[in-house]
Enzyme design. Structure first.
Site, PDB file in Angstrom:
ATOM      1  N   HIS A   1       0.806  -1.227   0.000  1.00 29.06           N
ATOM      2  CA  HIS A   1       0.000   0.000   0.000  1.00 29.06           C
ATOM      3  C   HIS A   1       0.840   1.279   0.000  1.00 29.06           C
ATOM      4  O   HIS A   1       0.278   2.371  -0.070  1.00 29.06           O
ATOM      5  CB  HIS A   1      -0.946   0.007   1.198  1.00 29.06           C
TER       6      HIS A   1
ATOM      7  N   ARG B   1       7.039  -5.407   3.320  1.00 31.14           N
ATOM      8  CA  ARG B   1       5.784  -6.087   3.035  1.00 31.14           C
ATOM      9  C   ARG B   1       5.728  -6.220   1.524  1.00 31.14           C
ATOM     10  O   ARG B   1       5.806  -5.216   0.795  1.00 31.14           O
ATOM     11  CB  ARG B   1       4.559  -5.335   3.528  1.00 31.14           C
TER      12      ARG B   1
ATOM     13  N   ASP C   1      16.849  -9.947  -2.444  1.00 36.57           N
ATOM     14  CA  ASP C   1      18.129  -9.592  -3.065  1.00 36.57           C
ATOM     15  C   ASP C   1      18.496  -8.143  -2.755  1.00 36.57           C
ATOM     16  O   ASP C   1      19.672  -7.784  -2.683  1.00 36.57           O
ATOM     17  CB  ASP C   1      18.071  -9.778  -4.595  1.00 36.57           C
TER      18      ASP C   1
ATOM     19  N   GLU D   1      -5.763 -12.203   7.138  1.00 31.21           N
ATOM     20  CA  GLU D   1      -6.698 -11.080   6.988  1.00 31.21           C
ATOM     21  C   GLU D   1      -7.814 -11.403   6.005  1.00 31.21           C
ATOM     22  O   GLU D   1      -8.495 -10.510   5.532  1.00 31.21           O
ATOM     23  CB  GLU D   1      -5.945  -9.814   6.563  1.00 31.21           C
TER      24      GLU D   1
ATOM     25  N   ASP E   1      -8.242  -5.237   6.998  1.00 29.41           N
ATOM     26  CA  ASP E   1      -8.851  -6.223   6.108  1.00 29.41           C
ATOM     27  C   ASP E   1      -9.612  -7.279   6.905  1.00 29.41           C
ATOM     28  O   ASP E   1     -10.667  -7.753   6.466  1.00 29.41           O
ATOM     29  CB  ASP E   1      -7.784  -6.871   5.218  1.00 29.41           C
TER      30      ASP E   1
HETATM   31  C1  3PY Z   1      -4.577  -4.328   7.274  1.00 27.41           C
HETATM   32  O1  3PY Z   1      -4.888  -3.777   8.348  1.00 27.41           O
HETATM   33  O2  3PY Z   1      -5.370  -4.955   6.564  1.00 27.41           O
HETATM   34  C2  3PY Z   1      -3.211  -4.250   6.825  1.00 27.41           C
HETATM   35  O3  3PY Z   1      -2.849  -4.878   5.865  1.00 27.41           O
HETATM   36  C3  3PY Z   1      -2.261  -3.334   7.557  1.00 27.41           C
HETATM   37  O4  3PY Z   1      -1.661  -2.467   6.659  1.00 27.41           O
HETATM   38 MG    MG Z   2      -4.400  -5.673   4.717  1.00 26.64          MG
END
Ligand code: 3PY
Ligand code: MG
Length: 266
Positions: free
Chosen positions: A46, A71, A85, A147, A173
């Site tokens: 994100h 991430r 890498d 999530e 999420d």
């Molecule tokens: C979420 O809260 O869904 C996340 O991925 C945190 O960035």
């Molecule tokens: Mg998320």
């Protein structure tokens, strides 16, 4: 190979703090790297940037005491290998739904025979050291994000994945798939119960548990709950909140008789 201080700390049972980068700036990465976080995550899902900006962010983090992690934008083997890498010492992977996806994540982060990571650790060698290859498999930490509904359903299967170091909860999420609104992780009972459940299962499987938090104060709650890694919002949000507070403070009446504190502003 330079040790992974967050892995060592989490193995000792200590909670680690994690910063989060959304701005695509090597300067903000450097600021966050010097802010005292045990690790800082370059958020390629994100965050407002791509690999070409993630690279100088990882380089900037390398010049600070923090552990650089990423991430991944998705469970994409090629991108995960490329980020490793580039010197990442850990990978948080979004939306892991089942055992096969968790195995794919772990495989991308481990050289054969443990996995299928392709050899070419360009910055890994510079950051980790000449013996990078000998220790990378044991040094790099892997977190599968929980999530999604499928991920919740297959939680135990995911947690049993060999080589997976931990899970990481995305509360926003998670709230969505539980029928709540994003950001309701501390007030909606469904979210409270599910977060407690995921944490308990992670502990049962002896895996690390990480979670994204909206603030340091929420991070303290999660630390006391038993999480091993707490992300304390992202630097874009810290900047925005501090900027709004500065404007509000400048427009409010100054405290009576107070003198400005000596500071250069840096
Ligand atoms: C979420 O809260 O869904 C996340 O991925 C945190 O960035
Ligand atoms: Mg998320």
């Amino acid at each position: 190979m330079k040790p992974n201080l967050i892995k060592q700390k989490m193995l000792r049972g200590e909670c680690t703090t994690n910063g989060w980068l959304s701005l695509g700036s090597s300067y903000s990465a450097e600021l966050m790297g010097h802010a005292g976080f045990d690790s800082v995550t370059v958020d390629c899902q994100h965050g407002m940037f791509d690999f070409n900006q993630a690279l100088p962010m990882l380089q900037a983090l390398s010049a600070t005491p923090t552990v650089p992690i990423v991430r991944a934008p998705w469970n994409d083997t090629a991108i995960i290998m490329h980020l490793l890498d580039a010197g990442a010492y850990g990978v948080i992977c979004p939306m892991i739904n089942n055992r096969a996806e968790a195995e794919r994540l772990v495989g991308a982060c481990r050289y054969a025979p443990a996995g299928m990571r392709s050899y070419g650790p360009a910055r890994g060698l510079l950051y980790g050291g000449a013996d990078y290859f000998d220790h990378a498999n044991d040094t790099i930490v892997t977190f599968a994000m929980i999530e999604t509904l499928e991920g919740i359903k297959n939680l135990d299967d995911i947690l049993a994945t060999p080589g997976l170091d931990g899970i990481y909860i995305g509360p926003n999420d998670l709230a969505l798939v539980l029928g709540a609104r994003p950001g309701t992780d501390l007030t909606d009972q469904r979210c409270i119960d599910m977060i407690a459940h995921i944490l308990a299962r992670a502990k049962h499987f002896n895996k690390f548990a990480g979670i994204f938090c909206a603030s340091g104060a929420v991070g303290a709650i999660r630390r006391v709950q038993g999480f091993d890694l707490v992300t304390l919002t992202h630097e874009g949000s810290l900047l925005s909140n501090a900027a709004k507070a500065a404007v509000a403070a400048a427009l409010a009446p100054p405290p009576a008789g107070s003198e400005p504190k000596v500071s250069t502003g840096y």
